[in-house]
Design a protein around this motif. Structure first.
Motif, mmCIF file in Angstrom:
data_model
loop_
_atom_site.group_PDB
_atom_site.id
_atom_site.type_symbol
_atom_site.label_atom_id
_atom_site.label_comp_id
_atom_site.label_asym_id
_atom_site.label_seq_id
_atom_site.Cartn_x
_atom_site.Cartn_y
_atom_site.Cartn_z
ATOM 1 N N HIS A 1 0.830 -1.201 0.000
ATOM 2 C CA HIS A 1 0.000 0.000 0.000
ATOM 3 C C HIS A 1 0.867 1.254 0.000
ATOM 4 C CE1 HIS A 1 -3.444 2.408 2.155
ATOM 5 N NE2 HIS A 1 -3.142 2.898 0.972
ATOM 6 N N ARG A 2 1.858 1.288 0.880
ATOM 7 C CA ARG A 2 2.722 2.476 0.975
ATOM 8 C C ARG A 2 3.461 2.729 -0.338
ATOM 9 N NH1 ARG A 2 3.139 0.494 6.333
ATOM 10 N NH2 ARG A 2 4.905 -0.825 5.792
ATOM 11 N N VAL A 3 3.994 1.671 -0.925
ATOM 12 C CA VAL A 3 4.726 1.831 -2.192
ATOM 13 C C VAL A 3 3.783 2.347 -3.273
ATOM 14 C CG1 VAL A 3 5.931 0.588 -4.035
ATOM 15 C CG2 VAL A 3 6.523 0.154 -1.638
ATOM 16 N N LEU A 4 2.623 1.717 -3.430
ATOM 17 C CA LEU A 4 1.654 2.163 -4.435
ATOM 18 C C LEU A 4 1.243 3.615 -4.202
ATOM 19 C CD1 LEU A 4 -0.784 -0.834 -4.930
ATOM 20 C CD2 LEU A 4 0.400 0.433 -6.727
ATOM 21 N N ALA B 1 15.551 5.534 -5.109
ATOM 22 C CA ALA B 1 16.223 6.221 -3.992
ATOM 23 C C ALA B 1 15.267 7.189 -3.290
ATOM 24 C CB ALA B 1 17.461 6.960 -4.487
ATOM 25 N N ASP B 2 14.453 7.918 -4.079
ATOM 26 C CA ASP B 2 13.453 8.821 -3.481
ATOM 27 C C ASP B 2 12.487 8.037 -2.600
ATOM 28 O OD1 ASP B 2 14.502 10.974 -4.928
ATOM 29 O OD2 ASP B 2 12.996 10.804 -6.527
ATOM 30 N N ILE C 1 13.253 2.949 4.628
ATOM 31 C CA ILE C 1 13.504 1.512 4.701
ATOM 32 C C ILE C 1 14.745 1.188 3.885
ATOM 33 C CG2 ILE C 1 11.075 0.902 5.071
ATOM 34 C CD1 ILE C 1 10.911 0.173 2.091
ATOM 35 N N THR C 2 15.214 -0.049 3.996
ATOM 36 C CA THR C 2 16.398 -0.471 3.259
ATOM 37 C C THR C 2 16.002 -0.959 1.864
ATOM 38 O OG1 THR C 2 16.237 -2.757 4.018
ATOM 39 C CG2 THR C 2 17.510 -1.212 5.405
ATOM 40 N N LYS C 3 16.980 -1.016 0.972
ATOM 41 C CA LYS C 3 16.745 -1.560 -0.369
ATOM 42 C C LYS C 3 16.206 -2.980 -0.284
ATOM 43 C CE LYS C 3 20.196 0.798 -3.179
ATOM 44 N NZ LYS C 3 21.374 0.588 -4.029
ATOM 45 N N GLN C 4 16.760 -3.741 0.631
ATOM 46 C CA GLN C 4 16.348 -5.134 0.796
ATOM 47 C C GLN C 4 14.866 -5.222 1.189
ATOM 48 O OE1 GLN C 4 18.682 -7.287 3.617
ATOM 49 N NE2 GLN C 4 17.698 -9.237 3.200
ATOM 50 N N SER C 5 14.420 -4.344 2.069
ATOM 51 C CA SER C 5 13.015 -4.344 2.480
ATOM 52 C C SER C 5 12.094 -3.997 1.320
ATOM 53 C CB SER C 5 12.783 -3.335 3.605
ATOM 54 O OG SER C 5 13.540 -3.662 4.728
#
Length: 172
Positions: free
Chosen positions: A58-61, A73-74, A81-85
């Motif tokens: 949800h947060r990403v969308l 990166a933004d 959060i980390t790239k891995q997350s």
């Protein structure tokens, strides 16, 4: 020979905690925030569950839909959060056709993120019940009271967002 089992209880060593006068704690507001958050995310959670997604999706969308063309990166900076997350969630959203990723115009290594039409529709479907809740809660608020709510919420974050969400992307 019968085997004897020995149960050991792991003891966690707590860090030294300060002495706190509980009369100084605003339990009422803390509890109202817990309950408000629970209800605020309940409608989107129900939609996401049907898709096998969670709050991270949800947060990403949400943020990709609000800032088309944002870089990975933004997004990492906004979500803290980390790239891995982010990697698993972003891969799932790309693989299922909700987000597309394109190389940056100036730097081909840069990954720019966009919602697809399906991604935009899902992002809006998740935000709509939340927007209804906000509108209902503030229906009788004056402009000054609405501004006070905005200032309160900004104050709760402890800092401004990593990137203003209403800023126009000036890159070409």
């Amino acid at each position: 020979m019968a085997r004897q089992s020995v149960t050991r209880t792991a003891r966690k060593t707590l860090p030294e905690l300060p002495v706190v006068d509980d009369k100084t704690i605003d339990f009422e507001t803390i509890e109202r925030l817990f309950f408000a958050y629970r209800d605020f995310v309940s409608d989107p959670d129900a939609i996401l569950e049907k898709l096998g997604y969670g709050r991270a999706h949800h947060r990403v969308l949400h943020f990709v839909n609000r800032r088309p063309g944002m870089t990975v990166a933004d997004l990492l900076g906004i979500l803290r959060i980390t790239k891995q997350s982010l990697a698993r969630v972003l891969k799932e959203l790309i693989d299922t056709g909700y987000i597309r990723q394109m190389a940056g115009p100036a730097d081909r290594r840069q990954r720019r993120l966009y919602t697809t039409l399906a991604g935009r529709e899902l992002a809006l479907a998740l935000s709509e019940p939340q927007s209804r809740r906000i509108a209902a809660a503030m229906a009788e608020f004056s402009a000054e009271e609405r501004e006070a709510v905005r200032r309160f919420l900004e104050g709760m974050t402890g800092s401004q967002p990593a990137m203003p969400l209403d800023a126009k992307d000036e890159e070409t």
